[in-house]
Design a protein around this motif. Structure first.
Motif, PDB file in Angstrom:
ATOM      1  N   UNK A  53       0.817  -1.278  -0.049  1.00  0.00           N
ATOM      2  CA  UNK A  53       0.138  -0.248  -0.115  1.00  0.00           C
ATOM      3  C   UNK A  53       0.845   1.296  -0.007  1.00  0.00           C
ATOM      4  N   UNK A  54       0.177   2.272  -0.477  1.00  0.00           N
ATOM      5  CA  UNK A  54       0.892   3.670  -0.512  1.00  0.00           C
ATOM      6  C   UNK A  54       0.202   4.340   0.575  1.00  0.00           C
ATOM      7  N   UNK A  55       0.746   4.728   1.779  1.00  0.00           N
ATOM      8  CA  UNK A  55       0.458   5.384   2.983  1.00  0.00           C
ATOM      9  C   UNK A  55       0.152   7.025   2.323  1.00  0.00           C
ATOM     10  N   UNK A  56      -1.021   7.474   2.850  1.00  0.00           N
ATOM     11  CA  UNK A  56      -1.328   8.726   2.304  1.00  0.00           C
ATOM     12  C   UNK A  56      -1.369   9.614   3.687  1.00  0.00           C
ATOM     13  N   UNK A  57      -1.931   9.306   4.801  1.00  0.00           N
ATOM     14  CA  UNK A  57      -2.045  10.065   5.903  1.00  0.00           C
ATOM     15  C   UNK A  57      -2.251   9.310   7.270  1.00  0.00           C
ATOM     16  N   UNK A  58      -1.975   9.632   8.375  1.00  0.00           N
ATOM     17  CA  UNK A  58      -2.442   8.856   9.837  1.00  0.00           C
ATOM     18  C   UNK A  58      -2.643   9.926  10.581  1.00  0.00           C
ATOM     19  N   UNK A  59      -4.107  10.177  11.067  1.00  0.00           N
ATOM     20  CA  UNK A  59      -4.401  11.185  12.130  1.00  0.00           C
ATOM     21  C   UNK A  59      -5.057  10.164  13.163  1.00  0.00           C
ATOM     22  N   UNK A  60      -4.612  10.693  14.534  1.00  0.00           N
ATOM     23  CA  UNK A  60      -4.978  10.210  15.708  1.00  0.00           C
ATOM     24  C   UNK A  60      -5.739  11.471  16.350  1.00  0.00           C
ATOM     25  N   UNK A  72      -7.281   7.261  12.190  1.00  0.00           N
ATOM     26  CA  UNK A  72      -7.953   7.368  10.958  1.00  0.00           C
ATOM     27  C   UNK A  72      -6.536   7.144   9.780  1.00  0.00           C
ATOM     28  N   UNK A  73      -6.538   6.008   9.207  1.00  0.00           N
ATOM     29  CA  UNK A  73      -5.265   5.554   8.133  1.00  0.00           C
ATOM     30  C   UNK A  73      -6.206   5.804   6.785  1.00  0.00           C
ATOM     31  N   UNK A  74      -5.517   6.645   6.128  1.00  0.00           N
ATOM     32  CA  UNK A  74      -5.782   6.863   4.463  1.00  0.00           C
ATOM     33  C   UNK A  74      -4.899   6.394   3.655  1.00  0.00           C
ATOM     34  N   UNK A  75      -5.154   5.361   2.564  1.00  0.00           N
ATOM     35  CA  UNK A  75      -3.963   4.659   1.864  1.00  0.00           C
ATOM     36  C   UNK A  75      -4.737   4.093   0.640  1.00  0.00           C
ATOM     37  N   UNK A  76      -3.889   3.725  -0.445  1.00  0.00           N
ATOM     38  CA  UNK A  76      -4.437   2.856  -1.384  1.00  0.00           C
ATOM     39  C   UNK A  76      -3.506   1.868  -1.811  1.00  0.00           C
ATOM     40  N   UNK A  77      -4.152   1.032  -2.369  1.00  0.00           N
ATOM     41  CA  UNK A  77      -3.418  -0.261  -2.544  1.00  0.00           C
ATOM     42  C   UNK A  77      -2.546  -0.024  -4.169  1.00  0.00           C
ATOM     43  N   UNK A  78      -1.495  -0.418  -4.037  1.00  0.00           N
ATOM     44  CA  UNK A  78      -0.551  -0.416  -5.239  1.00  0.00           C
ATOM     45  C   UNK A  78      -1.485  -0.824  -6.347  1.00  0.00           C
ATOM     46  N   UNK A  79      -1.291  -0.046  -7.389  1.00  0.00           N
ATOM     47  CA  UNK A  79      -1.944  -0.242  -8.731  1.00  0.00           C
ATOM     48  C   UNK A  79      -3.535  -0.088  -8.689  1.00  0.00           C
ATOM     49  N   UNK A  82      -8.463   4.189  -6.107  1.00  0.00           N
ATOM     50  CA  UNK A  82      -9.285   4.722  -5.230  1.00  0.00           C
ATOM     51  C   UNK A  82      -8.442   4.384  -3.606  1.00  0.00           C
ATOM     52  N   UNK A  83      -8.528   5.510  -2.931  1.00  0.00           N
ATOM     53  CA  UNK A  83      -8.285   5.721  -1.591  1.00  0.00           C
ATOM     54  C   UNK A  83      -9.117   4.865  -0.744  1.00  0.00           C
ATOM     55  N   UNK A  84      -8.661   4.168   0.317  1.00  0.00           N
ATOM     56  CA  UNK A  84      -9.163   3.462   1.498  1.00  0.00           C
ATOM     57  C   UNK A  84      -9.039   4.388   2.627  1.00  0.00           C
ATOM     58  N   UNK A  85     -10.060   4.577   3.381  1.00  0.00           N
ATOM     59  CA  UNK A  85     -10.052   5.114   4.731  1.00  0.00           C
ATOM     60  C   UNK A  85     -10.285   3.951   5.991  1.00  0.00           C
ATOM     61  N   UNK A  86      -9.588   3.847   6.567  1.00  0.00           N
ATOM     62  CA  UNK A  86      -9.634   2.759   7.791  1.00  0.00           C
ATOM     63  C   UNK A  86      -9.468   3.572   9.066  1.00  0.00           C
TER      64      UNK A  86
END
Length: 94
Positions: A53-60, A72-79, A82-86
Motif C-alpha cells: 500500500x501507499x500510505x497517504x495520512x495517519x491522524x490520531x 484514521x489511516x488513509x491509503x491506497x493499494x498499489x495499482x 481509489x483511496x481507502x479510509x480505515x
C-alpha cells in the motif's frame, strides 16, 4: 493494516518484531506529543511491514470522555486508484 496496528510488539510467536505497540500510549495523558507518537508509530509500522500500500495520512484524535483514541489511516493499494479510509477506535480498559 488493521491487524498490524492492533498487534503489540512481541505478541506474535515466531515474528516478535512485528507490531505497532500503540496500546501502551492509551494510558498516557493525551498531549500533542502523545498524538504525534501514535501517528509516527502507526506510520512507521505500516511503511515497514505493509509494502502493498501507499500510505497517504495517519491522524490520531482523542476522545477523553470515552477513554479512547480514533486512528484514521488513509491509503491506497498499489495499482489501484481509489483511496481507502480505515478508522480504528482504541479503547483502554478502566
Amino acid at each position: 493494516i488493521k491487524n498490524l496496528v492492533l498487534t503489540d510488539v512481541g505478541e506474535r510467536l515466531f515474528q516478535p518484531n512485528i507490531g505497532c505497540d500503540v496500546r501502551r500510549l492509551l494510558f498516557e495523558n493525551f498531549t500533542p506529543q502523545t498524538k504525534n507518537s501514535i501517528e509516527v508509530q502507526v506510520k512507521s509500522t505500516i511503511e515497514q511491514y505493509e509494502t502493498r500500500c501507499n500510505l497517504i495520512s495517519v491522524i490520531a484524535t482523542s476522545s477523553p470522555d470515552e477513554y479512547s483514541v480514533l486512528i484514521t489511516v488513509v491509503f491506497n493499494v498499489i495499482n489501484k486508484i481509489d483511496n481507502v479510509v480505515l478508522e480504528l477506535v482504541l479503547e483502554r480498559a478502566r
